[in-house]
Design an enzyme around this catalytic site. Structure first.
Site, PDB file in Angstrom:
ATOM      1  N   GLU A   1     -12.910   6.686   8.347  1.00 21.08           N
ATOM      2  CA  GLU A   1     -13.588   6.885   7.066  1.00 21.08           C
ATOM      3  C   GLU A   1     -12.486   7.137   6.037  1.00 21.08           C
ATOM      4  OE1 GLU A   1     -16.348  10.164   6.743  1.00 21.08           O
ATOM      5  OE2 GLU A   1     -16.769   9.637   4.666  1.00 21.08           O
TER       6      GLU A   1
ATOM      7  N   ARG B   1     -10.774  13.961  22.059  1.00 21.91           N
ATOM      8  CA  ARG B   1      -9.900  13.900  20.900  1.00 21.91           C
ATOM      9  C   ARG B   1      -8.611  14.664  21.187  1.00 21.91           C
ATOM     10  NH1 ARG B   1     -11.094  15.355  15.712  1.00 21.91           N
ATOM     11  NH2 ARG B   1     -12.997  14.189  15.871  1.00 21.91           N
TER      12      ARG B   1
ATOM     13  N   LYS C   1      -9.656  16.412   8.788  1.00 23.06           N
ATOM     14  CA  LYS C   1      -9.297  15.928   7.463  1.00 23.06           C
ATOM     15  C   LYS C   1      -9.757  16.892   6.379  1.00 23.06           C
ATOM     16  CE  LYS C   1     -10.761  11.699   8.364  1.00 23.06           C
ATOM     17  NZ  LYS C   1     -11.257  10.336   8.137  1.00 23.06           N
TER      18      LYS C   1
HETATM   19  P1  ATP Z   1     -11.552  14.426  11.337  1.00 24.67           P
HETATM   20  O1  ATP Z   1     -12.513  15.137  12.227  1.00 24.67           O
HETATM   21  O2  ATP Z   1     -10.129  14.758  11.562  1.00 24.67           O
HETATM   22  O3  ATP Z   1     -11.918  14.493   9.904  1.00 24.67           O
HETATM   23  P2  ATP Z   1     -12.897  12.019  11.767  1.00 24.67           P
HETATM   24  O4  ATP Z   1     -13.366  11.793  13.145  1.00 24.67           O
HETATM   25  O5  ATP Z   1     -13.898  12.427  10.777  1.00 24.67           O
HETATM   26  O6  ATP Z   1     -11.636  12.933  11.800  1.00 24.67           O
HETATM   27  P3  ATP Z   1     -12.622   9.266  11.189  1.00 24.67           P
HETATM   28  O7  ATP Z   1     -11.972   8.656  10.028  1.00 24.67           O
HETATM   29  O8  ATP Z   1     -14.069   9.167  11.332  1.00 24.67           O
HETATM   30  O9  ATP Z   1     -12.171  10.772  11.199  1.00 24.67           O
HETATM   31  O10 ATP Z   1     -11.898   8.794  12.518  1.00 24.67           O
HETATM   32  C1  ATP Z   1     -11.596   7.461  12.825  1.00 24.67           C
HETATM   33  C2  ATP Z   1     -11.459   7.340  14.318  1.00 24.67           C
HETATM   34  O11 ATP Z   1     -10.438   8.196  14.792  1.00 24.67           O
HETATM   35  C3  ATP Z   1     -12.740   7.733  15.018  1.00 24.67           C
HETATM   36  O12 ATP Z   1     -13.012   6.796  16.034  1.00 24.67           O
HETATM   37  C4  ATP Z   1     -12.422   9.085  15.583  1.00 24.67           C
HETATM   38  O13 ATP Z   1     -13.167   9.319  16.732  1.00 24.67           O
HETATM   39  C5  ATP Z   1     -10.928   8.997  15.843  1.00 24.67           C
HETATM   40  N1  ATP Z   1     -10.321  10.319  15.797  1.00 24.67           N
HETATM   41  C6  ATP Z   1     -10.427  11.232  14.819  1.00 24.67           C
HETATM   42  N2  ATP Z   1      -9.778  12.374  15.142  1.00 24.67           N
HETATM   43  C7  ATP Z   1      -9.234  12.177  16.368  1.00 24.67           C
HETATM   44  C8  ATP Z   1      -8.451  12.975  17.253  1.00 24.67           C
HETATM   45  N3  ATP Z   1      -8.091  14.214  16.942  1.00 24.67           N
HETATM   46  N4  ATP Z   1      -8.094  12.429  18.434  1.00 24.67           N
HETATM   47  C9  ATP Z   1      -8.444  11.178  18.745  1.00 24.67           C
HETATM   48  N5  ATP Z   1      -9.176  10.373  17.962  1.00 24.67           N
HETATM   49  C10 ATP Z   1      -9.583  10.861  16.788  1.00 24.67           C
HETATM   50 MG    MG Z   2     -15.708  10.851  11.213  1.00 24.96          MG
END
Ligand code: ATP
Ligand code: MG
Length: 581
Positions: free
Chosen positions: A52, A282, A292
């Site tokens: 995102e 994760r 984020k």
């Molecule tokens: P955050 O929780 O840090 O804001 P998010 O999951 O909202 O991260 P996205 O932009 O939706 O962020 O993530 C893009 C991809 O990266 C998704 O498939 C998510 O599952 C993966 N991802 C995010 N954080 C991690 C992590 N700590 N380890 C592995 N994969 C991750």
């Molecule tokens: Mg997300």
């Protein structure tokens, strides 16, 4: 459409013994190998990385990028980059640009497969109309709070919305008017009609569209209704003919809804096959935070100097600090892919960059806290250019010349006036060897009015350099040094953990994670002296400063004022453990 999406096959954890050595060893690969063996998806492997654009990517995203692009590469498949941009109020082009830069920098390529969920808004709208016509979606006028109240709990079923049994015609009319902008934000939503008694809360008539007047970074003001992630994601996957939709564990409970959307919507005219959601753990790293939202807060409230602050766990921060894409990919490889959340020691990431730079970074001399040394018996005005190895562990990197002269600097901590027994550096009447130069003896200690040591007067043994009669003479310590008149002035930034505690996210003590920020995470050293060789260094170059660690030339560096980041110290608590790997 195949409906038996192998949710049970998600439980294979042990590596397959017959596996091709070139394939990654992880449970997602096992699922893919099995699917390929069974001829699923016409033998295709197609993954996607779906960020995102609401912030910069962090090292956790790097794990996901390496996994998704890595699986595609290893299996002769494809991986898309898809921006999951269904939440316009938090998204921005700046983030889109930074994400593309980071994925490329990590070494991956989406070719022409750059997509945006917003490209599918029209499709998604049509699918919603389809659901309404089939009686599987309805417009609900409950407030957000009422929806929550009606939702029930883990132990109690929810209560059906009074709007749940609206006629198809009324729903079509209202939904069309929602799109046309007739209703205020938040006044109505479109909900999937599933099961308010489902043990899975996500299946209790989830909201799939909301009214929101926010300018979207791509579609502008074309839309005032936006699809929810849980609805948009499976259908975006389907439209892109994704085969394996890899996401993190928190989406496990959303998988039934993912599958429901694929079952309920007839997208088969546009796309082949059907994607399968697979969840992995994760990455969590100690001494930092990885959401984020929190990273954005640190940036916005100026706890750090931007998203690329070298203390941040962002990819841009790691890049600026001097990390290499190779080290990050190696790290992603070593941590593996698990199905249970755990905490990874940041020491492992540091180990990976040391391993990478050990053989390729030049070793140079930099005195971070200089102490002036005058060599009394060295001829005034004489300069000798001495040979030294660029990297003794990699002879291919050759040698260079370093200037030696009457006045040099050594590290303050390499001298002690009144040292403890096992101090093998310089002390009054003691000797040390200067790296790639001579042995010197400390004859006199000069102090200022405050009693601080400001200079040493030493004498050198002219026969003790390489090739000399006493070259082999043993003294206990060797110090790095620079010639005072040749040295360049530099600022050096030493970074420590951003947080003082291992798990700043752990808010059980009721304190905010920001209270655990490390006040000493940045140590600024000015007036450092580095050897003249570094005049050639350009932004991004990496060096080992002998005995001090690995350093990179920072973005702020100019020929007039060199600025270096310490990437990592030399001390490595992981070397032993990793040696057994
Ligand atoms: P955050 O929780 O840090 O804001 P998010 O999951 O909202 O991260 P996205 O932009 O939706 O962020 O993530 C893009 C991809 O990266 C998704 O498939 C998510 O599952 C993966 N991802 C995010 N954080 C991690 C992590 N700590 N380890 C592995 N994969 C991750
Ligand atoms: Mg997300």
């Amino acid at each position: 459409m195949t409906k038996d999406m192998g949710t049970d096959s998600v439980n294979i954890e042990t590596p397959n013994e017959t596996q091709d050595a070139a394939l990654p060893v992880n449970f997602v690969q096992n699922i893919i190998s099995e699917d390929l063996a069974q001829g699923k998806n016409q033998g295709r492997v197609h993954t996607r990385f779906p960020p995102e654009p609401n912030g910069y990517l962090h090292i956790g995203h790097a794990k996901s990028i390496c996994l998704n692009f890595g699986l595609a590469l290893a299996n002769g498949g494809l991986c898309n980059l898809r921006f999951d941009d269904t939440n316009p109020s938090k998204e921005d082009q700046e983030y889109v640009d930074s994400i593309m830069e980071d994925v490329r920098w990590l070494g991956f390529d989406w070719d022409d497969r750059l997509f945006y969920a917003s490209d599918y808004f029209e499709h998604l709208y049509e699918y919603a109309i389809q659901l309404i016509k089939k009686g599987q979606a309805f417009v609900c006028d409950l407030t957000a709070q009422e929806i929550r109240d009606y939702r029930g709990t883990l132990t109690e079923p929810g209560q059906e919305s009074p709007y749940r049994n609206r006629s198809v015609e009324e729903n079509l009319d209202l939904f069309t008017r929602m799109r046309a902008g007739e209703f205020p934000d938040g006044s109505r939503v479109l909900r999937a009609k599933i099961d308010m008694a489902s043990p899975n809360l996500n299946m209790r008539d989830p909201v799939i569209y909301r009214i929101l007047r926010a300018t979207h970074h791509r579609t502008g003001d074309d839309w005032c209704i936006y699809p929810m992630y849980d609805y948009a994601h499976p259908l975006s996957d389907a439209l892109e003919e994704i085969t394996h939709s890899v996401c993190t564990l928190e989406f496990s409970d959303h998988r039934p809804l993912y599958d429901w959307c694929l079952d309920a919507v007839d997208y088969s005219k546009e796309a082949q096959g059907r994607p399968q959601q697979i969840e992995f753990a994760r990455l969590n790293l100690n001494y930092t935070v990885m959401s984020k939202r929190k990273l954005k807060e640190l940036v916005d409230q100026r706890y750090v100097n931007g998203w690329d602050d070298p203390r941040m766990p962002t990819i841009s921060g790691l890049r600026r600090r001097g990390y290499t894409p190779e080290a990050i990919r190696d790290f992603a490889d070593r941590i593996g892919v698990a199905k249970r959340n755990s905490m990874v020691d940041i020491g492992l990431l540091e180990h990976c960059i040391r391993e990478d730079l050990n053989l390729r970074a030049s070793r140079v001399m930099a005195v971070l806290q200089p102490l002036k040394v005058t060599i009394s018996n060295y001829p005034e005005g004489q300069v000798e250019w001495l040979d030294t190895d660029n990297n003794p562990e990699n002879p291919d990197m050759g040698t260079r010349k370093i200037p030696f002269a009457k006045v040099i600097y050594i590290e303050q901590e390499d001298f002690m006036e009144d040292p403890p027994k096992k101090f093998f550096r310089l002390k009054p009447d003691g000797e040390i060897r200067l790296k790639s130069a001579y042995i010197i003896r400390c004859d006199e200690v000069i102090k200022n009015a405050a009693g601080e040591v400001v200079e040493l007067h030493c004498s050198y043994d002219p026969e003790s350099k390489s090739g000399g009669a006493t070259a082999g003479r043993k003294v206990k310590g060797t110090s790095h040094w620079v010639s005072a008149s040749h040295a360049l002035e530099a600022e050096v930034r030493i970074y420590n953990h951003l947080f003082m505690t291992e798990n700043p996210d752990d808010e059980e003590e009721g304190t905010d994670y920001k209270a655990k920020l490390n006040p000493d995470s940045l140590q600024l050293l000015t007036g450092c002296k580095v050897e003249p060789e570094l005049a050639k260094a350009v932004q991004g170059d990496r060096f080992q400063f002998l005995r001090q660690g690995y350093f990179s030339v920072d973005l702020d560096s100019t020929p007039e004022k060199l600025v270096f980041n310490r990437i990592v110290s030399l001390r490595d608590s992981w070397a032993k453990v990793a040696g057994q790997k």
